[in-house]
Write an enzyme that holds these catalytic residues in place. Structure first.
Site, mmCIF file in Angstrom:
data_model
loop_
_atom_site.group_PDB
_atom_site.id
_atom_site.type_symbol
_atom_site.label_atom_id
_atom_site.label_comp_id
_atom_site.label_asym_id
_atom_site.label_seq_id
_atom_site.Cartn_x
_atom_site.Cartn_y
_atom_site.Cartn_z
ATOM 1 N N ASP A 28 0.815 -1.207 0.000
ATOM 2 C CA ASP A 28 0.000 0.000 0.000
ATOM 3 C C ASP A 28 0.859 1.271 0.000
ATOM 4 O OD1 ASP A 28 -2.466 1.294 -0.055
ATOM 5 O OD2 ASP A 28 -3.282 0.162 1.627
ATOM 6 N N GLU A 35 -0.849 1.767 -5.247
ATOM 7 C CA GLU A 35 -0.437 3.168 -5.191
ATOM 8 C C GLU A 35 -1.569 4.093 -5.619
ATOM 9 O OE1 GLU A 35 1.232 6.730 -7.233
ATOM 10 O OE2 GLU A 35 0.206 5.001 -8.078
ATOM 11 N N TRP A 36 -2.725 3.517 -5.984
ATOM 12 C CA TRP A 36 -3.974 4.225 -6.288
ATOM 13 C C TRP A 36 -3.954 4.983 -7.608
ATOM 14 C CZ3 TRP A 36 -2.835 7.037 -1.186
ATOM 15 C CH2 TRP A 36 -2.820 6.116 -0.132
ATOM 16 N N GLY A 37 -2.940 4.736 -8.440
ATOM 17 C CA GLY A 37 -2.925 5.335 -9.763
ATOM 18 C C GLY A 37 -2.490 6.774 -9.825
ATOM 19 N N ASP A 89 -9.838 3.502 -3.749
ATOM 20 C CA ASP A 89 -10.579 2.308 -3.367
ATOM 21 C C ASP A 89 -11.986 2.283 -3.985
ATOM 22 O OD1 ASP A 89 -8.409 1.718 -1.822
ATOM 23 O OD2 ASP A 89 -9.414 1.963 0.103
#
Length: 402
Positions: free
Chosen positions: A161, A194-196, A216
């Protein structure tokens, strides 16, 4: 001073000075060992976060492993049982990561052994920051130590994460963990979470096996809740990323919400179908021990799973958008195609898949299988039509005749 002692002192001083120099980016980002080819198709499994968040324990994980093996999900291709955040508690005097002794009294290795005994694979979570998103110890500064520990425990999959990372460079941080995993002595899937935000589709393919493309997901058709997005919001963010996906390197639009109760059965069928078209990892996020018949039916639809797992590894594309009606197409191995007629509107709609969307001449005959109704229509040419439910899909596999 004796000349030999003087030379040794000079050498030590030089080494100390070199050690104090900043590590240049090209050295940090250099990956010597090849990425193991352990995700030739998108990973399939289960993760604890969507349903249980921090409320994890060895009892829960054993229960989910039992359910995966008994429910038909293992037979359908699901492999990984992954603990998300909050399994870890502290580090010992030597810096070794420690599981929460109250929630995991038998330890992580015993849990991994249990999961393996079911013919499944075991996954764990950490974070590139000083702390995880749940405030537990992260892996920053402990990457190689943690990777060696994971290998000893029998970990097969690491979700990594991006909370509490300060000014760290994402590519460098994930490359360090990739190096650590490749030197651990065990092949471990690296899931980049890394959520983009730092374009992981540009550097992720050489570093990890999959990378998150957005924030998310939450269990809703559409909308936003804090940093989380509804299913269709996440879908729209995948359109420009299709070229980045290939075998052993997958775009990850986040885990499945099927069975968690926030969408209708029809909407969950759409969710599952579209994730398969995206060549997305199929990681369930529900309670596998308490699934109703529709949830099992959706998650174990082998025809839809076969599209997701197609070895050609080409991500599907949205080839038509007319208001709230969309057509998605994905090429498959052997010259076949998958297609989805997707109706976002609040009313049923008559929709058409025309052969030009597949790159086929209008007079080319093909057999068409509806992957939800299982109906097969032979000798179709020109187009295929159907009435699509509100918020629903018709998903087909098109097999051109030779």
């Amino acid at each position: 001073m004796h000349p030999l002692i003087q030379r040794i002192a000079h050498t030590l001083a030089l080494l100390g000075a070199l050690a104090a120099l900043p590590v240049h980016a090209h050295e940090t980002l250099k990956l010597d060992a090849p990425k193991p080819n352990i995700a030739p198709t998108p990973p399939m499994g289960w993760n604890s976060w969507n349903k249980f968040a921090c409320n994890v324990s060895e009892q829960l994980l054993r229960q989910q492993a039992d359910a995966m093996a008994a429910s038909g999900m293992k037979d359908a291709g699901y492999q990984y049982i992954v603990i998300d955040d909050c399994w870890q508690k502290s580090r010992d005097a030597d810096g070794n990561i420690q599981a929460d002794p109250e929630r995991f009294p038998s330890g992580i290795k015993a849990l991994a052994d249990y999961v393996h005994s079911k013919g499944l694979k075991f996954g764990l979570y950490s974070d590139a920051g000083s702390l995880t998103c749940g405030g537990r110890p992260g892996s920053a500064g402990h990457e190689f130590q943690d990777a060696r520990q994971y290998a000893k425990w029998g970990v097969d999959y690491l979700k990594y994460d991006w909370c509490n990372t300060g000014t760290r460079n994402a590519e460098a941080a994930y490359t360090i963990m990739a190096k650590a995993l490749r030197e651990s002595g065990r092949d471990i899937v690296l899931s980049i979470c890394e959520w983009g935000t730092d374009h992981p589709e540009r550097w992720g393919p050489k570093v990890g096996h999959l990378w998150r493309t957005t924030g998310d997901i939450f269990d809703a058709w559409e909308g936003q809740k804090d940093w989380s997005l509804g299913m269709t919001n996440i879908l729209d963010l995948q359109v420009e990323r299709a070229d980045a996906a290939s075998p052993n390197a997958w775009n990850d639009p986040d885990m499945l919400e099927v069975g968690n109760g926030g969408m209708t059965t029809t909407e969950y069928e759409s969710h599952f179908s579209l994730w398969a078209m995206l060549a997305a990892p199929l990681v369930a996020g529900n309670d596998l021990s308490k699934m109703d018949a529709d949830t099992v039916r959706i998650l174990t639809n082998k025809d839809v799973i076969a599209v997701d797992q197609d070895p050609l590894g080409k991500q599907g594309r949205r080839v038509l958008r007319q208001g709230e009606l969309e057509v998605w197409v994905r090429p498959l191995q052997g010259g076949e195609f998958a297609a989805v007629l997707f109706n976002r509107s609040k009313a049923p709609a008559d929709m058409k898949l025309t052969w030009d969307r597949l790159g086929l001449p209008a007079d080319r005959k093909a057999d068409v299988k509806d992957l939800w109704s299982k109906k097969v229509t032979k000798d179709v040419s020109g187009s295929y039509t159907g009435k699509v439910a509100s918020h629903g899909v018709i998903m087909v596999r098109v097999t051109p005749q030779r």
